[in-house]
Design a protein around this motif. Structure first.
Motif, PDB file in Angstrom:
ATOM      1  N   GLY A  49      19.231 -34.235 -71.994  1.00 17.56           N
ATOM      2  CA  GLY A  49      18.188 -35.209 -72.286  1.00 17.56           C
ATOM      3  C   GLY A  49      16.898 -34.961 -71.510  1.00 17.56           C
ATOM      4  N   GLN A  50      16.832 -33.864 -70.773  1.00 14.58           N
ATOM      5  CA  GLN A  50      15.607 -33.589 -70.005  1.00 14.58           C
ATOM      6  C   GLN A  50      15.113 -32.201 -70.349  1.00 14.58           C
ATOM      7  N   GLU A  51      15.438 -31.766 -71.566  1.00 11.58           N
ATOM      8  CA  GLU A  51      15.224 -30.364 -71.892  1.00 11.58           C
ATOM      9  C   GLU A  51      13.782 -30.015 -72.224  1.00 11.58           C
ATOM     10  N   ARG A  52      12.894 -30.356 -71.338  1.00  9.86           N
ATOM     11  CA  ARG A  52      11.529 -29.866 -71.456  1.00  9.86           C
ATOM     12  C   ARG A  52      11.195 -29.201 -70.135  1.00  9.86           C
ATOM     13  N   PHE A  53      10.674 -27.979 -70.210  1.00  5.71           N
ATOM     14  CA  PHE A  53      10.368 -27.287 -68.979  1.00  5.71           C
ATOM     15  C   PHE A  53       9.313 -28.079 -68.241  1.00  5.71           C
ATOM     16  N   GLY A  54       9.406 -28.018 -66.951  1.00  9.00           N
ATOM     17  CA  GLY A  54       8.492 -28.814 -66.146  1.00  9.00           C
ATOM     18  C   GLY A  54       9.113 -30.160 -65.832  1.00  9.00           C
ATOM     19  N   ASN A  55      10.142 -30.497 -66.571  1.00  8.27           N
ATOM     20  CA  ASN A  55      10.790 -31.786 -66.382  1.00  8.27           C
ATOM     21  C   ASN A  55      11.856 -31.745 -65.302  1.00  8.27           C
ATOM     22  N   MET A  56      12.364 -30.544 -65.061  1.00  6.83           N
ATOM     23  CA  MET A  56      13.444 -30.412 -64.097  1.00  6.83           C
ATOM     24  C   MET A  56      12.882 -30.442 -62.683  1.00  6.83           C
ATOM     25  N   THR A  57      13.620 -31.054 -61.788  1.00  5.07           N
ATOM     26  CA  THR A  57      13.144 -31.158 -60.415  1.00  5.07           C
ATOM     27  C   THR A  57      13.748 -30.058 -59.544  1.00  5.07           C
ATOM     28  N   ARG A  58      13.095 -29.815 -58.429  1.00  3.10           N
ATOM     29  CA  ARG A  58      13.621 -28.891 -57.438  1.00  3.10           C
ATOM     30  C   ARG A  58      15.020 -29.271 -56.995  1.00  3.10           C
ATOM     31  N   VAL A  59      15.219 -30.583 -56.874  1.00  2.43           N
ATOM     32  CA  VAL A  59      16.517 -31.101 -56.404  1.00  2.43           C
ATOM     33  C   VAL A  59      17.641 -30.651 -57.346  1.00  2.43           C
ATOM     34  N   TYR A  60      17.326 -30.670 -58.620  1.00  2.00           N
ATOM     35  CA  TYR A  60      18.338 -30.269 -59.601  1.00  2.00           C
ATOM     36  C   TYR A  60      18.693 -28.787 -59.454  1.00  2.00           C
ATOM     37  N   TYR A  61      17.697 -27.959 -59.255  1.00  2.00           N
ATOM     38  CA  TYR A  61      17.918 -26.512 -59.159  1.00  2.00           C
ATOM     39  C   TYR A  61      18.519 -26.072 -57.814  1.00  2.00           C
ATOM     40  N   ARG A  62      18.385 -26.927 -56.824  1.00  2.00           N
ATOM     41  CA  ARG A  62      18.709 -26.552 -55.439  1.00  2.00           C
ATOM     42  C   ARG A  62      20.119 -25.980 -55.262  1.00  2.00           C
ATOM     43  N   GLU A  63      20.172 -24.885 -54.508  1.00  2.00           N
ATOM     44  CA  GLU A  63      21.433 -24.235 -54.128  1.00  2.00           C
ATOM     45  C   GLU A  63      22.189 -23.593 -55.289  1.00  2.00           C
ATOM     46  N   ALA A  64      21.523 -23.414 -56.399  1.00  2.00           N
ATOM     47  CA  ALA A  64      22.181 -22.686 -57.500  1.00  2.00           C
ATOM     48  C   ALA A  64      22.302 -21.215 -57.113  1.00  2.00           C
ATOM     49  N   MET A  65      23.389 -20.588 -57.540  1.00  2.00           N
ATOM     50  CA  MET A  65      23.620 -19.176 -57.246  1.00  2.00           C
ATOM     51  C   MET A  65      23.314 -18.297 -58.453  1.00  2.00           C
ATOM     52  N   GLY A  66      23.152 -18.932 -59.599  1.00  2.00           N
ATOM     53  CA  GLY A  66      22.881 -18.163 -60.804  1.00  2.00           C
ATOM     54  C   GLY A  66      22.494 -19.099 -61.926  1.00  2.00           C
ATOM     55  N   ALA A  67      21.993 -18.521 -63.006  1.00  2.00           N
ATOM     56  CA  ALA A  67      21.589 -19.365 -64.124  1.00  2.00           C
ATOM     57  C   ALA A  67      21.777 -18.626 -65.446  1.00  2.00           C
ATOM     58  N   PHE A  68      22.109 -19.399 -66.451  1.00  2.00           N
ATOM     59  CA  PHE A  68      22.053 -18.925 -67.827  1.00  2.00           C
ATOM     60  C   PHE A  68      20.886 -19.629 -68.496  1.00  2.00           C
ATOM     61  N   ILE A  69      20.049 -18.864 -69.172  1.00  2.00           N
ATOM     62  CA  ILE A  69      19.023 -19.474 -70.007  1.00  2.00           C
ATOM     63  C   ILE A  69      19.403 -19.165 -71.457  1.00  2.00           C
TER      64      ILE A  69
END
Ligand code: GDP
Ligand code: MG
Length: 181
Positions: A68-88
């Motif tokens: 429900g937040q799938e617009r770039f720029g909408n995601m916060t640093r807190v959400y991304y924090r400490e991730a080790m990898g990502a799938f786009i």
């Protein structure tokens, strides 16, 4: 039997991309081995745990599914924090979802840097490959080159719907088999 060499790892892995590209479906297929054709936008943040036994070690992938937040720029640093990898993820039938991929990557890289100063390893998933491959064939983009130029460690054609896709090769594209087994 006691095994002193046993190690446990927990990795936070982000799954991001435009609304409707199949993020939730990919996670469901990978973790729960099923697929539901009914569209239901997730609300909030979901977590799914994929446990892999790898040699003597246990790897727990904590997959973060945005919702429900799938617009770039909408995601916060807190959400991304400490991730080790990502799938786009993008949808091969929707060119706009592919155009959004670089924006997702920029958003991620601008908000998350690893302790060693590098960006997180990011893999590109071309989903819904059971539906055709308009995006991959029409615009002449060479995916290997696209990955190199945009900082992806690699890409896979995936389908959350069809369990096994046959490998296809043309002179222009090398289709890697689905990562979803
Ligand atoms: P999300 O918004 O990125 O989480 O996307 P969803 O996982 O909710 O999927 C959106 C819609 O696409 C749903 O109707 C799914 O059933 C469908 N879908 C997801 N992955 C695939 C796929 O690989 N192939 C096909 N044909 N449909 C898919
Ligand atoms: Mg979803």
């Amino acid at each position: 039997m006691q095994n002193n060499h046993h190690k446990e790892h927990l990795y936070k892995i982000l799954v991001i991309g435009d609304l409707g590209v199949g993020k939730t479906s990919i996670i469901k297929r990978y973790v729960h081995h099923n697929f539901s054709p009914n569209y239901r936008a997730t609300i909030g943040v979901d977590f799914a745990l994929k446990v892999l036994n790898w040699d003597q070690e246990t790897v727990r992938l904590q997959l973060w599914d945005i919702a429900g937040q799938e617009r770039f720029g909408n995601m916060t640093r807190v959400y991304y924090r400490e991730a080790m990898g990502a799938f786009i993820v993008f949808d091969v039938t929707r060119p706009a979802s592919f155009e959004a991929v670089t924006k997702w990557k920029e958003d991620l890289d601008s908000k998350l840097t690893l302790a060693n100063g590098k960006h997180v390893a990011t893999v590109l998933l071309a989903n819904k490959c059971d539906q055709g491959r308009d995006v991959l064939t029409n615009n002449g983009i060479k995916m290997e080159q696209f990955c190199q130029e945009n900082g992806f460690v690699g890409w896979f054609e995936t389908s959350a719907k069809v369990r096994k896709m046959t490998n296809r090769h043309t002179h222009e594209y090398t289709y890697t088999h689905s990562v979803l087994t």
